[in-house]
Each structure stands twice: as structure tokens, then as C-alpha cells.
Design a protein around this motif. Structure first.
Motif, short mmCIF file in Angstrom:
data_model
loop_
_atom_site.label_atom_id
_atom_site.label_comp_id
_atom_site.label_asym_id
_atom_site.label_seq_id
_atom_site.Cartn_x
_atom_site.Cartn_y
_atom_site.Cartn_z
N HIS A 200 63.37 -2.09 71.52
CA HIS A 200 64.66 -1.39 71.60
C HIS A 200 64.47 -0.12 72.43
O HIS A 200 63.48 0.60 72.26
CB HIS A 200 65.16 -1.03 70.19
CG HIS A 200 66.51 -0.41 70.19
ND1 HIS A 200 67.66 -1.12 70.42
CD2 HIS A 200 66.91 0.89 70.01
CE1 HIS A 200 68.71 -0.31 70.36
NE2 HIS A 200 68.27 0.92 70.11
N PRO A 201 65.40 0.17 73.38
CA PRO A 201 65.23 1.32 74.27
C PRO A 201 64.96 2.64 73.55
O PRO A 201 64.15 3.46 74.01
CB PRO A 201 66.57 1.38 75.02
CG PRO A 201 67.04 -0.04 75.02
CD PRO A 201 66.60 -0.61 73.72
N GLY A 202 65.61 2.86 72.40
CA GLY A 202 65.39 4.11 71.67
C GLY A 202 63.99 4.21 71.12
O GLY A 202 63.38 5.30 71.12
N ASN A 203 63.41 3.09 70.67
CA ASN A 203 62.03 3.09 70.17
C ASN A 203 61.04 3.32 71.30
O ASN A 203 60.03 4.01 71.12
CB ASN A 203 61.74 1.76 69.47
CG ASN A 203 62.52 1.60 68.17
OD1 ASN A 203 63.74 1.69 68.17
ND2 ASN A 203 61.82 1.38 67.07
N ILE A 204 61.34 2.74 72.45
CA ILE A 204 60.47 2.95 73.62
C ILE A 204 60.48 4.43 74.01
O ILE A 204 59.43 5.02 74.31
CB ILE A 204 60.94 2.08 74.80
CG1 ILE A 204 60.73 0.60 74.46
CG2 ILE A 204 60.20 2.44 76.08
CD1 ILE A 204 61.30 -0.37 75.49
N GLN A 205 61.67 5.05 74.01
CA GLN A 205 61.79 6.46 74.34
C GLN A 205 61.04 7.33 73.33
O GLN A 205 60.39 8.31 73.69
CB GLN A 205 63.27 6.87 74.39
CG GLN A 205 63.53 8.34 74.63
CD GLN A 205 63.03 8.84 75.97
OE1 GLN A 205 62.80 8.04 76.88
NE2 GLN A 205 62.85 10.13 76.09
N LEU A 206 61.09 6.95 72.05
CA LEU A 206 60.38 7.71 71.02
C LEU A 206 58.88 7.67 71.27
O LEU A 206 58.20 8.72 71.18
CB LEU A 206 60.69 7.13 69.64
CG LEU A 206 59.90 7.72 68.47
CD1 LEU A 206 60.17 9.22 68.34
CD2 LEU A 206 60.24 7.01 67.16
N ARG A 207 58.33 6.50 71.59
CA ARG A 207 56.89 6.41 71.84
C ARG A 207 56.49 7.23 73.06
O ARG A 207 55.42 7.82 73.10
CB ARG A 207 56.49 4.95 72.02
CG ARG A 207 56.61 4.12 70.73
CD ARG A 207 55.82 2.82 70.82
NE ARG A 207 56.32 1.95 71.87
CZ ARG A 207 57.31 1.07 71.71
NH1 ARG A 207 57.92 0.98 70.53
NH2 ARG A 207 57.69 0.30 72.70
N ALA A 208 57.38 7.30 74.06
CA ALA A 208 57.09 8.10 75.25
C ALA A 208 57.04 9.59 74.89
O ALA A 208 56.17 10.33 75.38
CB ALA A 208 58.15 7.85 76.32
N LEU A 209 57.96 10.03 74.03
CA LEU A 209 57.97 11.44 73.60
C LEU A 209 56.71 11.77 72.80
O LEU A 209 56.13 12.86 72.96
CB LEU A 209 59.22 11.72 72.76
CG LEU A 209 60.56 11.71 73.50
CD1 LEU A 209 61.71 11.81 72.50
CD2 LEU A 209 60.63 12.86 74.50
N VAL B 236 57.73 9.72 62.91
CA VAL B 236 57.13 10.30 64.11
C VAL B 236 55.68 10.66 63.86
O VAL B 236 54.79 10.37 64.70
CB VAL B 236 57.93 11.53 64.57
CG1 VAL B 236 57.22 12.23 65.73
CG2 VAL B 236 59.35 11.13 64.98
N SER B 237 55.40 11.25 62.72
CA SER B 237 54.01 11.61 62.39
C SER B 237 53.14 10.37 62.32
O SER B 237 51.97 10.38 62.76
CB SER B 237 53.98 12.36 61.05
OG SER B 237 54.67 13.58 61.15
N ALA B 238 53.70 9.27 61.79
CA ALA B 238 52.94 8.01 61.73
C ALA B 238 52.63 7.49 63.12
O ALA B 238 51.55 6.94 63.36
CB ALA B 238 53.73 6.98 60.93
N LEU B 239 53.55 7.68 64.06
CA LEU B 239 53.31 7.25 65.44
C LEU B 239 52.19 8.07 66.08
O LEU B 239 51.39 7.54 66.86
CB LEU B 239 54.60 7.37 66.26
CG LEU B 239 55.68 6.32 66.00
CD1 LEU B 239 56.94 6.63 66.80
CD2 LEU B 239 55.17 4.93 66.35
N PHE B 240 52.15 9.36 65.77
CA PHE B 240 51.05 10.20 66.27
C PHE B 240 49.71 9.70 65.74
O PHE B 240 48.72 9.60 66.48
CB PHE B 240 51.25 11.66 65.86
CG PHE B 240 52.15 12.44 66.78
CD1 PHE B 240 51.81 12.64 68.12
CD2 PHE B 240 53.33 12.99 66.31
CE1 PHE B 240 52.64 13.37 68.96
CE2 PHE B 240 54.17 13.71 67.14
CZ PHE B 240 53.82 13.91 68.48
N ARG B 241 49.66 9.33 64.46
CA ARG B 241 48.42 8.84 63.86
C ARG B 241 48.03 7.48 64.46
O ARG B 241 46.85 7.21 64.70
CB ARG B 241 48.57 8.74 62.34
CG ARG B 241 48.72 10.10 61.65
CD ARG B 241 48.55 9.95 60.13
NE ARG B 241 49.62 9.14 59.55
CZ ARG B 241 50.77 9.64 59.11
NH1 ARG B 241 51.03 10.93 59.23
NH2 ARG B 241 51.66 8.85 58.54
#
Length: 438
Positions: free
Chosen positions: A361-370, A424-429
């Protein structure tokens, strides 16, 4: 001080509601003779014959787009608003209106909001009051009590209604006629449910009247019925879809029916039945091929190049139409109260869930980029700062109009900011594990 109205009181809209309180339009049945073309045309002809020569001339000028809208003064506007409130007070059945007032009186009493309804009825306070009160009943029927004192936005639409809005079959065109009136294109289609049609009509109308100049000048509707689109199977649907215009702050100055088949005549007869005397006398039928119909419209100040439909009923500005709607949805997200539940996620939303549909999903892709952009900063930061960085990522998504959504049956629910921050914190980990950093 008297208001200079654009139309005579005898020909104003909603004449067929005189003396009524506030019955819902959804409780009214399709009239028995609505599909009888000859009877409908005979009624319209009779309505024209009852007008004076002067009023007939006004009707002619309105249809041909050679007359400007009414002049307004501050004194006349205030007088109209005061009269409208007195007429509202006289109405007996106004439960939806009273419910709305109890929830947010400022919303209901907003003068700019009420003025749109006065303009729709050429400052006839009685008719504007009835239109206004019935507006809340229809809004309650279509969107529920929790949306009664909120401006309807795309997030409030059912999935089918959202798809219908984006398909381009009903849109406000950029061009205006010689009288400065806005032009709305409505392409006939029979593949959409009644509820979706009504939600779409409500949402579109309330966005179309955002410009006060459009309210003052009124609208010209082009109903395009050429091509191979199926005739509406459920006859009450086009009747109700037209009837709903009488509870929205829209003054239809002229309506052009374009057709290439007698099969459309029954459909258009139903629409005419729902219009009421005011608009009925301002309708014009154009019969023939696409090029013949476009040529006929030029006689009414509508240039063929302004209508985004070509032979075969193909919408030519579909991409631009969708992009405009997406920009509008972003604006709605930033300037309207956040909805706690939506039926259709937006491209900038972040979706909770596992699997490819969620990850792509475009929003999830943008989140991972951030997250990737801020990863080094996050790793160097202390525990408290890490939390702040994650929250900043959440806020960046939100400032762009995005929501963090989790699935809830057939819809999506907005999660709390703390839940979004934890994601978001989980994505950083997760990124730390992928990079091998300790």
C-alpha cells in the motif's frame, strides 16, 4: 428592503411541497404516471401556459443562459435569514433538524450555511426553511447521526459511492455558460445501487456549492444519455436521485437531456416528474448523435469542447478528475475533524496488517521510507529521544493527510497516536535487524 430575485415566486422550486411539514423524500413512492411520457410532457406544457408572458420570457432567458443571477445587499441577506428562521419555527415535524441543533447549534445556525439554502430558493424564506429542515433528515438517513453536524467528506462514503464519485460520471466542469453559471455533467448509468447514487449526489452537491458565486448564479445540468449504457433497472432510483436535489442548497437554472434512443424517454420522464415546476419549465431535450447533440447545446451557450465526453460515452478527463478528487480528499483530511472509521483507505494511509496487500500500500511504502531516512538519527538517540523521533514520523504522515488504520470488518478504524508510534518504533527495530546493527 426587497430582494431582487432572479425568478418569480410563482415559479420557484419546491412548489409541490406547499403546506407539508417534513416528510422524508425516501418515504415517498414513485408517482403512478411518472413513466407516462405523454402525461409528463402535458403537465409541463400546462405549467408553462399558467405563466404570464413576462415569466415565460424569464424561463426562455434562463434556459439560454442570457440572464445574470440576483443582486444581493447586506440588508436583504439579513432580512432573508431572519425570515427563514421564522419559517423554520413554524414547521411542525423537524426532528432531525432539532437533533442537529442539540448536537451543535453553531453548525446549524451558521449564516453562510443558511444563506446557501436561501439562494437555492431565490430568497423565498418559506421554501428555503423547508429545504433546510429536510436537508438534515436526508443527511441523517444517508450518513447516520454521528455525521449530522459534520460536513460530509469522502471518508464518509460507502465503497460503492466512493467508486461512483471517482468514475467521473458526475462532475463539475471548469467552464461556465455566458450567464456565469456552473455546468454539471451527469452521465446516465444503471450499474450503481440506490444508496451509492444518493450518497454521491449529496457529497457532490455540497462540494459544488462551496463557491458563493456558484450559489448566486445557479447551475446548468447536462444529463448525457447517449451510447450503450444500460437503462436504470430500478425505476425509483433515478426518481429519488433527482428528488434529493430539492433538499440540497442547489438551484438548477436549466437542465439539458441528451439522448439517442427512445429507451431513455421513460428514464427522463421520471427525472422530470421529480424536478418540480421550477426546473421542469427550464428543461430542454436534445435528440440525435453525439455530434448533433453537442451542436444543439451551442445554441444554449455551452461549447462542445467544454464537455469531457466523446462518441461512445468515454470520459476524456478521467485522470484529471481523479487527481482533483484526491487533492480534495487531502484537504478534507487536514481541515475537517478526523474520522474514527472509514470505508475506503486513502493512498497516504498506513494500514495495519500482514501480507503483500498491506506492505505494498502506498502509505506503508512511504512510512518505511520515512523510517529509513531517520534510522541513523534514531540509533544514535537516547530512549526518550527515540520515542520523540517515532512520534515525529507519525505526525509527518498525519500532516500529509494520512491515517493509521486497522481493519474492522468491512471498514477501517483509526488507531490512537500511541499505537501508531509503537508501530513506527517496531519498524525501526526491524530495520536494525535487517542491517545487522547492534
Amino acid at each position: 428592503m426587497q430582494m431582487m430575485t432572479n425568478h418569480s415566486p410563482e415559479s420557484a422550486p419546491l412548489d409541490d411541497y406547499a403546506g407539508q411539514s417534513n416528510p422524508s423524500i425516501f418515504s415517498e413512492n414513485l408517482p403512478e404516471n411518472a413513466t407516462n411520457i405523454d402525461i409528463v410532457d402535458s403537465i409541463i406544457a400546462h405549467q408553462m401556459m399558467t405563466l404570464s408572458m413576462g415569466d415565460r420570457e424569464k424561463v426562455y432567458m434562463d434556459v439560454h443562459g442570457v440572464r445574470k443571477g440576483p443582486s444581493e445587499t447586506k440588508e436583504a441577506i439579513q432580512e432573508g435569514l431572519d425570515s427563514m428562521q421564522r419559517e423554520i419555527d413554524k414547521l411542525q415535524d423537524k426532528r432531525a433538524y432539532e437533533l442537529a441543533w442539540s448536537k451543535d447549534s453553531k453548525y446549524v445556525e451558521n449564516q453562510s450555511f443558511r444563506l446557501a439554502f436561501l439562494r437555492a430558493d431565490s430568497f423565498d424564506a418559506r421554501k428555503a426553511a423547508l429545504r433546510f429542515v429536510r436537508h438534515f433528515q436526508v443527511k441523517l438517513d444517508l450518513f447516520g447521526e454521528d455525521k449530522l453536524v459534520l460536513d460530509i467528506v469522502q471518508d464518509d462514503l460507502d465503497p460503492e459511492a466512493m467508486e461512483d464519485v471517482y468514475c467521473g460520471r458526475e462532475q463539475l466542469l471548469d467552464a461556465r455558460d455566458p450567464a456565469g453559471r456552473s455546468i454539471v455533467l451527469a452521465v446516465v448509468s444503471g450499474r450503481v445501487s440506490e444508496r451509492a447514487v444518493l450518497q454521491k449526489g449529496f457529497y457532490n452537491a455540497m462540494t459544488f456549492i462551496g463557491d458563493p458565486e456558484r450559489q448566486k448564479n445557479g447551475f446548468v445540468i447536462i444529463v448525457y444519455g447517449l451510447g450503450n449504457q444500460p437503462v436504470e433497472a430500478s425505476l425509483p432510483t433515478p426518481w429519488k436521485a433527482t428528488k434529493i436535489s430539492q433538499v440540497l442548497p442547489v438551484r438548477i437554472e436549466a437542465m439539458h437531456f441528451c439522448q439517442d434512443s427512445v429507451l431513455r424517454q421513460v428514464l427522463f420522464a421520471i427525472v422530470k416528474t421529480a424536478l418540480g415546476p421550477f426546473t421542469n419549465m427550464r428543461t430542454k431535450t436534445h435528440y440525435g448523435t453525439h455530434s448533433e447533440v453537442m451542436s444543439s447545446l451551442t445554441g444554449f451557450g455551452i461549447a462542445p469542447g467544454t464537455i469531457p465526453v466523446v462518441e461512445g460515452c468515454k470520459i476524456t478527463n478521467l485522470q484529471a478528475h481523479r487527481e482533483r478528487l484526491m487533492k480534495m480528499r487531502s484537504v478534507e483530511r487536514r481541515h475537517r475533524p478526523r474520522r474514527q472509521k472509514v470505508a475506503v483507505p486513502f493512498k497516504v494511509d498506513v494500514l495495519f496488517g500482514k501480507g503483500t496487500p498491506f506492505q505494498t500500500h502506498p502509505g506503508n511504502i512511504q512510512l518505511r521510507a520515512l523510517v529509513s531516512e531517520r534510522y541513523k538519527m534514531y540509533e544514535k538517540a537516547g530512549k526518550g529521544i527515540k520515542k520523540e523521533i517515532s512520534l515525529q514520523v507519525v505526525q509527518t504522515i498525519q500532516l500529509n493527510g494520512g491515517l493509521f488504520l486497522r481493519p474492522d470488518g468491512d471498514s477501517w478504524v483509526c488507531v490512537e497516536d500511541e499505537t501508531a508510534r509503537q508501530k513506527v518504533s517496531a519498524l525501526f527495530r526491524t530495520l536494525r535487524c535487517k542491517t545487522g546493527d547492534k
